[in-house]
Design an enzyme around this catalytic site. Structure first.
Site, PDB file in Angstrom:
ATOM      1  N   HIS A  89       3.870 -25.424  27.081  1.00 23.75           N
ATOM      2  CA  HIS A  89       3.092 -24.234  27.589  1.00 23.75           C
ATOM      3  C   HIS A  89       2.825 -23.480  26.618  1.00 23.75           C
ATOM      4  O   HIS A  89       1.321 -22.591  27.210  1.00 23.75           O
ATOM      5  CB  HIS A  89       3.524 -23.601  28.418  1.00 23.75           C
ATOM      6  CG  HIS A  89       4.961 -23.070  28.826  1.00 23.75           C
ATOM      7  ND1 HIS A  89       5.932 -23.726  28.627  1.00 23.75           N
ATOM      8  CD2 HIS A  89       4.671 -21.739  28.018  1.00 23.75           C
ATOM      9  CE1 HIS A  89       6.758 -22.263  28.211  1.00 23.75           C
ATOM     10  NE2 HIS A  89       6.394 -21.341  28.256  1.00 23.75           N
TER      11      HIS A  89
ATOM     12  N   HIS B 146      12.361 -21.723  23.260  1.00 20.74           N
ATOM     13  CA  HIS B 146      11.856 -21.716  24.615  1.00 20.74           C
ATOM     14  C   HIS B 146      11.302 -22.911  25.349  1.00 20.74           C
ATOM     15  O   HIS B 146      11.781 -22.817  26.874  1.00 20.74           O
ATOM     16  CB  HIS B 146      11.828 -20.180  24.665  1.00 20.74           C
ATOM     17  CG  HIS B 146      10.904 -20.020  25.682  1.00 20.74           C
ATOM     18  ND1 HIS B 146      11.095 -19.754  26.766  1.00 20.74           N
ATOM     19  CD2 HIS B 146       8.781 -19.318  26.274  1.00 20.74           C
ATOM     20  CE1 HIS B 146      10.348 -19.414  27.975  1.00 20.74           C
ATOM     21  NE2 HIS B 146       8.892 -19.489  26.933  1.00 20.74           N
TER      22      HIS B 146
ATOM     23  N   GLU C   4      -1.653 -20.843  23.229  1.00 19.02           N
ATOM     24  CA  GLU C   4      -1.112 -19.339  23.094  1.00 19.02           C
ATOM     25  C   GLU C   4      -0.613 -19.092  21.520  1.00 19.02           C
ATOM     26  O   GLU C   4      -1.525 -18.243  20.911  1.00 19.02           O
ATOM     27  CB  GLU C   4      -0.665 -18.863  24.111  1.00 19.02           C
ATOM     28  CG  GLU C   4      -0.331 -17.260  24.362  1.00 19.02           C
ATOM     29  CD  GLU C   4       0.216 -17.198  25.247  1.00 19.02           C
ATOM     30  OE1 GLU C   4       0.630 -15.472  25.219  1.00 19.02           O
ATOM     31  OE2 GLU C   4       0.066 -17.170  26.531  1.00 19.02           O
ATOM     32  N   ASP C   5       0.005 -19.502  21.084  1.00 23.45           N
ATOM     33  CA  ASP C   5       1.342 -19.351  20.555  1.00 23.45           C
ATOM     34  C   ASP C   5       0.846 -19.884  18.601  1.00 23.45           C
ATOM     35  O   ASP C   5       1.881 -19.956  17.706  1.00 23.45           O
ATOM     36  CB  ASP C   5       2.438 -19.018  20.619  1.00 23.45           C
ATOM     37  CG  ASP C   5       2.449 -18.150  21.463  1.00 23.45           C
ATOM     38  OD1 ASP C   5       1.784 -17.078  21.805  1.00 23.45           O
ATOM     39  OD2 ASP C   5       3.205 -17.922  22.616  1.00 23.45           O
TER      40      ASP C   5
ATOM     41  N   ASP D 104      26.959  -6.204  56.190  1.00 24.66           N
ATOM     42  CA  ASP D 104      26.439  -7.703  56.472  1.00 24.66           C
ATOM     43  C   ASP D 104      26.066  -7.293  55.019  1.00 24.66           C
ATOM     44  O   ASP D 104      25.001  -8.164  54.402  1.00 24.66           O
ATOM     45  CB  ASP D 104      25.376  -7.560  57.504  1.00 24.66           C
ATOM     46  CG  ASP D 104      24.110  -7.157  56.972  1.00 24.66           C
ATOM     47  OD1 ASP D 104      24.109  -6.043  56.096  1.00 24.66           O
ATOM     48  OD2 ASP D 104      22.826  -7.265  57.332  1.00 24.66           O
TER      49      ASP D 104
ATOM     50  N   ASP E 108       8.751 -20.403  33.215  1.00 26.03           N
ATOM     51  CA  ASP E 108       8.824 -20.148  32.245  1.00 26.03           C
ATOM     52  C   ASP E 108       9.384 -18.156  32.166  1.00 26.03           C
ATOM     53  O   ASP E 108      10.066 -17.731  31.190  1.00 26.03           O
ATOM     54  CB  ASP E 108       7.549 -19.775  31.850  1.00 26.03           C
ATOM     55  CG  ASP E 108       6.859 -18.925  30.582  1.00 26.03           C
ATOM     56  OD1 ASP E 108       7.547 -18.704  29.474  1.00 26.03           O
ATOM     57  OD2 ASP E 108       5.541 -18.482  30.273  1.00 26.03           O
TER      58      ASP E 108
END
Length: 693
Positions: A72, A48, A76-77, A259, A139
């Site tokens: 990134h 990812h 966090e992970d 349109d 992301d």
């Protein structure tokens, strides 16, 4: 997934001076940090961030931004720390990674609080460096591309709704229209699957019908070539969400939309844009009201182009955009075009001034729901242009009023607005501004934001500022009211209480300071008996608030704002001069009633109130029964004006062949003024009866 050398080669292809070693370190660090983690698709998790970095290489972004994309999710992970990121990749990358990182561990009670807290941190980081937003959008785009792998329908819909409400508008606001369109399409597919499938099938059928887009594009190109303009012309169908939105807004079917095709002509110079426009308008009739010149008046995100719609044949209406190659690069990549490796950094406040508006909203919002509401307002709405008296261009959402305009110029101007001139004509502050209007705000240093402005202010910035002022004023008035009630409570103690006694009382009540105690008293979160007992144990006589001794002295409500520290009861509508009493209920302001009001119940504490010597101004409701004859109501209105009263509202309640009864809300000075007015009305020939309700 891009391999390590493929990703690095992509960056070096447009930036030979990029820090190759840093990119290699980031790739290896991310792979090792994420280890055996898997995504919902079953792919390794580190695929990812690598794909996010790949998306950003298409925008030709600098090496620090690409490294940030690769890293990134590590903080966090994984077990990686911000300090480790800074040591290995430098302060800039560490700061950017921290800006993108969600506050996943925050303890919040509701989903809206988590979303708001993440948005709060994100907006602050974005205001410091716009590259945070570029990474976050890439992301989110990759997450939307893989959304279908998530098994939980509720989670898919939550992510899609967040994308539609926050990230797609953010992409639009910085001019990244391709990101916006893809995110909207993917979110639309999840949120409205039946509508998406229906529109997609119909578009495929139309596209296969004679290849109309290709034919029209060739016709446009040939026209410009004959006029001596070299151009690249392309055409496409508008994306499904855009079509669905128009169908919903106009309440029409897809077949009635004329349109759904858009064409783009890219020419060499700005002068050729206007020449091409002239050739097109001479060849095909223009659709009235559909021409927009974003070259002379760019959008706030820097977008520049000419837009027009023409009738191409008898039954085909098409949109045409005309721009130069530089304008096209800006339109495709938006603010990202300014962050390409060879251009260097761009100050956020000069490129995207609306970000400072979002930060102001962030600072003014009280609750998570309010933050999300005002942020969505600021990012969504269609825009109009208005001019200040000095010719400064101000962009606003459609339906904006002078209050919105004033706050868009400066918060102080909004706070002090007392009126406005639009195109030289004095108008009410609730007047809707039209595209191209010249707006002058009339101000007074004695003015403060009025609560009723919330009825017509539509921008998030204006509403946040008004609400913030109301909260601060409400707190000040609660403290003033609480102080008066506190002084009365203290006066009942057998002996004075010292500073140490007050400090001990605060501890017993588990309150931070005296202000917190005053607010609790004003809102009846504490009974008089509880306060007495905390100040001097044994003096409270129990915790039953209803048996607390009455206040000895009347509390003046002069200078306090109705609806803030107290509410004038609707049932009896007291005005200065009436004998009044206050009812204090838990969590509410004091309700002020006429002493004879039959609606006064047994709940809550009674508070002895007085208007004060200088109290003036109130709203009374009267019933006037008139003879059913021409001019009767006009005569009453004339008489009310002659008595220096102001009509705020009028309603016809009953009418027959002889009489009709009207309920009238009047602004009067005091009870004596109202009495004189009623006497004058009852003396009038057209009036059968006038009485106070």
């Amino acid at each position: 997934m891009l391999r390590q050398y493929e990703l690095v080669d992509r960056v070096l292809s447009y930036d030979p001076e990029a820090d190759e070693a840093m990119l290699n370190r980031a790739y290896v660090f991310s792979v090792n940090a994420h280890g055996t983690q898997k995504r919902a698709s079953g792919d390794p998790y580190f695929s990812h961030p690598i794909e996010v970095a790949g998306i950003l290489t298409e925008l030709r972004l600098d090496d620090e931004t690409i490294a940030t994309a690769i890293l990134h999710d590590t903080v966090e992970d994984t077990v990686a720390t911000p300090q480790e990121i800074e040591r290995l990749f430098g302060g800039n990358v560490a700061r950017l990674v921290d800006g993108v990182t969600k506050l996943s561990r925050i303890e919040a009670q509701t989903e809206s609080e988590r979303a708001a807290e993440n948005l709060r941190k994100f907006l602050l980081a974005m205001s410091d460096d716009i590259r945070v937003l570029l990474v976050k959008l890439a992301d989110r785009l990759h997450n939307m591309r893989t959304l279908h792998f998530i098994k939980s329908e509720d989670k898919r819909r939550r992510i899609a709704r967040e994308t539609m409400d926050i990230y797609a508008p953010l992409a639009e606001r910085i001019g990244m229209y391709e990101f916006m369109k893809e995110m909207q399409t993917l979110a639309f597919r999840e949120l409205e699957p039946e509508a998406y499938e229906s529109i997609t099938r119909r578009l495929e059928a139309l596209e296969s019908d004679g290849h109309r887009i290709e034919k029209i594009a060739k016709g446009l190109g040939a026209l410009l070539d004959r006029g001596g303009i070299h151009s690249d012309v392309s055409g496409r169908q508008k994306h499904p969400y855009s079509i669905w939105k128009k169908m919903s807004e106009r309440h029409v079917s897809l077949e009635q939309l004329s349109d759904i095709m858009a064409f783009r002509a890219i020419v060499d110079t700005e002068e050729e844009c206007y020449r091409a426009l002239g050739l097109i308008h001479r060849k095909w009739p223009m659709v009235p009201g559909r021409f927009k010149d974003y070259i002379s008046t760019p959008k706030r995100n820097g977008y520049r182009s000419l837009h027009t719609s023409v009738f191409f044949g008898e039954d085909t209406r098409v949109e045409v955009q005309i721009r130069t190659r530089d304008m096209h690069a800006q339109a495709e990549f938006g603010i990202a075009a300014h962050w390409a490796y060879k251009q260097g950094a761009v100050r956020p406040d000069t490129q995207v001034p609306w970000i400072s508006d979002l930060v102001e909203i962030l600072e003014a919002a009280e609750s998570p729901e309010e933050l999300l509401e005002h942020t969505r307002m600021a990012m969504y709405a269609d825009r109009i242009f208005a001019f200040s008296p000095k010719g400064e261009l101000i962009q606003l959402p459609k339906g904006a009023t002078p209050i919105d305009f004033a706050y868009a110029v400066h918060t102080d101007l909004g706070d002090q607005a007392v009126g406005a001139k639009i195109n030289g004509r004095v108008v009410p502050l609730r007047t809707a501004i039209q595209n191209g209007d010249s707006v002058q705000i009339l101000r007074s240093k004695g003015q403060i934001p009025q609560p009723n402005w919330l009825n017509f202010a539509i921008t998030g910035k204006a509403r946040a500022a008004i609400r913030r002022h109301q909260r601060l004023k409400a707190r000040d008035e609660r403290l003033e009211l609480g102080r008066k009630l506190y002084d009365d409570i203290v006066a009942r103690l057998p002996v004075p209480v010292g500073a140490e006694g007050v400090a001990e009382a605060l501890k017993r009540l588990n309150l931070a300071d005296l202000d917190a105690l005053l607010e609790a008293i004003a809102l009846r979160k504490l009974s008089d008996a509880q306060v007495l007992e905390a100040l001097m144990p044994g003096s409270g006589g129990g915790d039953d608030a209803h048996h607390a001794p009455p206040q000895r002295h009347a509390i003046t409500i002069t200078g306090l704002t109705p609806g803030v520290a107290f509410d004038l009861a609707e049932c009896c509508r007291p005005v200065p001069g009436d004998r009044i009493v206050g009812i204090r209920r838990e969590g509410e302001g004091i309700a002020v009633h006429d002493i004879a009001c039959p609606q006064i119940g047994d709940e809550g504490d009674w508070v002895d109130l007085s208007w004060g010597e200088r109290a003036e101004g109130g709203i009374a409701r009267i019933a006037v029964t008139l003879k059913n004859e021409p001019g009767a109501l006009g005569a009453v209105a004339t008489l009310i004006g002659a008595q220096k009263a102001n009509i705020l509202g009028l309603r016809l309640d009953n009418r027959d062949t002889t009489f009709h009864t009207n309920t009238i809300d009047l602004e009067v000075r005091n009870a004596a003024h109202l009495t004189r007015l009623l006497a004058a009305l009852n003396a009038a020939e057209a009036v059968s009866e006038a009485r106070r309700l």
